[in-house]
Scaffold this motif. Structure first.
Motif, mmCIF file in Angstrom:
data_model
loop_
_atom_site.group_PDB
_atom_site.id
_atom_site.type_symbol
_atom_site.label_atom_id
_atom_site.label_comp_id
_atom_site.label_asym_id
_atom_site.label_seq_id
_atom_site.Cartn_x
_atom_site.Cartn_y
_atom_site.Cartn_z
ATOM 1 N N PRO A 264 8.654 42.861 -19.896
ATOM 2 C CA PRO A 264 9.319 43.062 -18.602
ATOM 3 C C PRO A 264 8.476 43.906 -17.641
ATOM 4 O O PRO A 264 8.409 43.616 -16.452
ATOM 5 C CB PRO A 264 10.628 43.758 -18.981
ATOM 6 N N ARG A 265 7.813 44.946 -18.157
ATOM 7 C CA ARG A 265 6.956 45.780 -17.292
ATOM 8 C C ARG A 265 5.821 44.944 -16.700
ATOM 9 O O ARG A 265 5.518 45.045 -15.513
ATOM 10 C CB ARG A 265 6.382 46.953 -18.074
ATOM 11 N N GLU A 266 5.160 44.143 -17.525
ATOM 12 C CA GLU A 266 4.049 43.319 -17.041
ATOM 13 C C GLU A 266 4.526 42.326 -15.979
ATOM 14 O O GLU A 266 3.867 42.146 -14.951
ATOM 15 C CB GLU A 266 3.392 42.569 -18.199
ATOM 16 N N ASP B 204 7.567 54.481 -12.466
ATOM 17 C CA ASP B 204 8.618 55.394 -12.009
ATOM 18 C C ASP B 204 9.966 54.688 -11.987
ATOM 19 O O ASP B 204 10.987 55.243 -12.418
ATOM 20 C CB ASP B 204 8.272 55.919 -10.619
ATOM 21 N N PHE B 205 9.970 53.443 -11.530
ATOM 22 C CA PHE B 205 11.199 52.671 -11.486
ATOM 23 C C PHE B 205 11.761 52.484 -12.894
ATOM 24 O O PHE B 205 12.955 52.692 -13.140
ATOM 25 C CB PHE B 205 10.917 51.306 -10.849
ATOM 26 N N LEU B 206 10.921 52.085 -13.841
ATOM 27 C CA LEU B 206 11.377 51.843 -15.215
ATOM 28 C C LEU B 206 11.813 53.118 -15.910
ATOM 29 O O LEU B 206 12.756 53.111 -16.708
ATOM 30 C CB LEU B 206 10.289 51.143 -16.019
ATOM 31 N N ALA B 207 11.180 54.235 -15.585
ATOM 32 C CA ALA B 207 11.552 55.515 -16.200
ATOM 33 C C ALA B 207 12.940 55.949 -15.750
ATOM 34 O O ALA B 207 13.655 56.620 -16.497
ATOM 35 C CB ALA B 207 10.515 56.601 -15.829
ATOM 36 N N VAL C 31 13.436 38.988 -12.675
ATOM 37 C CA VAL C 31 12.669 39.982 -13.416
ATOM 38 C C VAL C 31 13.504 41.237 -13.664
ATOM 39 O O VAL C 31 13.487 41.804 -14.755
ATOM 40 C CB VAL C 31 11.355 40.317 -12.676
ATOM 41 N N LEU C 32 14.243 41.687 -12.652
ATOM 42 C CA LEU C 32 15.028 42.914 -12.804
ATOM 43 C C LEU C 32 16.146 42.761 -13.824
ATOM 44 O O LEU C 32 16.543 43.743 -14.449
ATOM 45 C CB LEU C 32 15.588 43.360 -11.455
ATOM 46 N N ALA C 33 16.639 41.565 -14.002
ATOM 47 C CA ALA C 33 17.684 41.345 -15.008
ATOM 48 C C ALA C 33 17.186 41.742 -16.395
ATOM 49 O O ALA C 33 17.967 42.201 -17.240
ATOM 50 C CB ALA C 33 18.125 39.886 -15.000
ATOM 51 N N ASP C 34 15.885 41.591 -16.639
ATOM 52 C CA ASP C 34 15.309 41.981 -17.926
ATOM 53 C C ASP C 34 14.959 43.455 -18.003
ATOM 54 O O ASP C 34 14.714 43.978 -19.085
ATOM 55 C CB ASP C 34 14.031 41.171 -18.195
ATOM 56 N N CYS D 139 1.029 50.386 -7.175
ATOM 57 C CA CYS D 139 2.036 49.469 -7.714
ATOM 58 C C CYS D 139 2.409 49.842 -9.145
ATOM 59 O O CYS D 139 3.593 49.817 -9.512
ATOM 60 C CB CYS D 139 1.542 48.021 -7.645
ATOM 61 N N ALA D 140 1.424 50.205 -9.953
ATOM 62 C CA ALA D 140 1.698 50.601 -11.341
ATOM 63 C C ALA D 140 2.548 51.869 -11.371
ATOM 64 O O ALA D 140 3.505 51.970 -12.147
ATOM 65 C CB ALA D 140 0.395 50.808 -12.099
#
Length: 196
Positions: A83-85, A191-194, A147-150, A185-186
């Motif tokens: 999902p991150r990739e 930060d978003f995923l954290a 993508v965000l659903a995952d 972007c990374a």
């Protein structure tokens, strides 16, 4: 003299008229925003009859949507990978698209939330903008939704998630006038995923 159609072959006049209509709509959209793209303005600029325009685009909303797609084609949701990739590829693709046409990207995203750059719209224009917003949201948000659903747990708000990712990209391009490079972007994705 009549023109005979060969079965299975498309009439090239259809392609020429569609191209002329879209070119006029894109130019008007770039010059004056959503309000500038009227049926009258497009037929006048393109030299194509109103009836021909309606053969290609049944209404102004479809015409505007096609003009948006010409200026800023929608992204496909990335496939394969974690999902991150996938999210990182999508954010980088969106950043590249915004940097390629920052004003148009802003126009597309503001149309999605209902800001058209003018005064208070009348009833007919409100309906037209609502239909355009629906189309823009469906077209341009679909990759983020997939993508965000995952990436988001259960009831997390996908709308807010997309805003948290796209907002900084637009801010960089339009306000700071700096690119959203791979490192930015990374960092944005991590930060978003954290916080998800």
């Amino acid at each position: 003299m009549t023109t005979q159609q060969v079965p299975g072959r498309r009439d090239p006049r259809l392609d020429r008229s569609r191209s002329a209509i879209l070119s006029a709509a894109v130019a008007l959209l770039s010059e004056g925003g959503v309000r500038a793209v009227t049926i009258e303005a497009v037929t006048s600029r393109s030299g194509v009859a109103r009836s021909t325009l309606y053969r290609h685009f049944p209404n102004n909303t479809e015409l505007l949507a096609a003009a948006f797609r010409e200026l800023l084609p929608p992204l496909d949701p990335p496939a394969g990978g974690t999902p991150r990739e996938r999210l990182l590829r999508l954010v980088r693709a969106q950043a590249g698209q915004i940097e390629g046409a920052p004003a148009m990207a802003a126009l597309v995203w503001t149309a999605a939330i209902g800001l058209d750059g003018g005064g208070a719209p009348d009833e007919g224009e409100r309906g037209r903008l609502a239909a355009l917003r629906e189309h823009v949201v469906d077209t341009y948000r679909r990759p983020f939704d997939a993508v965000l659903a995952d990436c988001l747990p259960g009831e997390e708000d996908v709308d807010f998630g997309a805003a948290r990712l796209v907002g900084p990209l637009l801010f960089n391009a339009l306000i700071l006038r700096r690119p959203s490079d791979a490192a930015f972007c990374a960092r944005l994705v991590d930060d978003f995923l954290a916080r998800a």
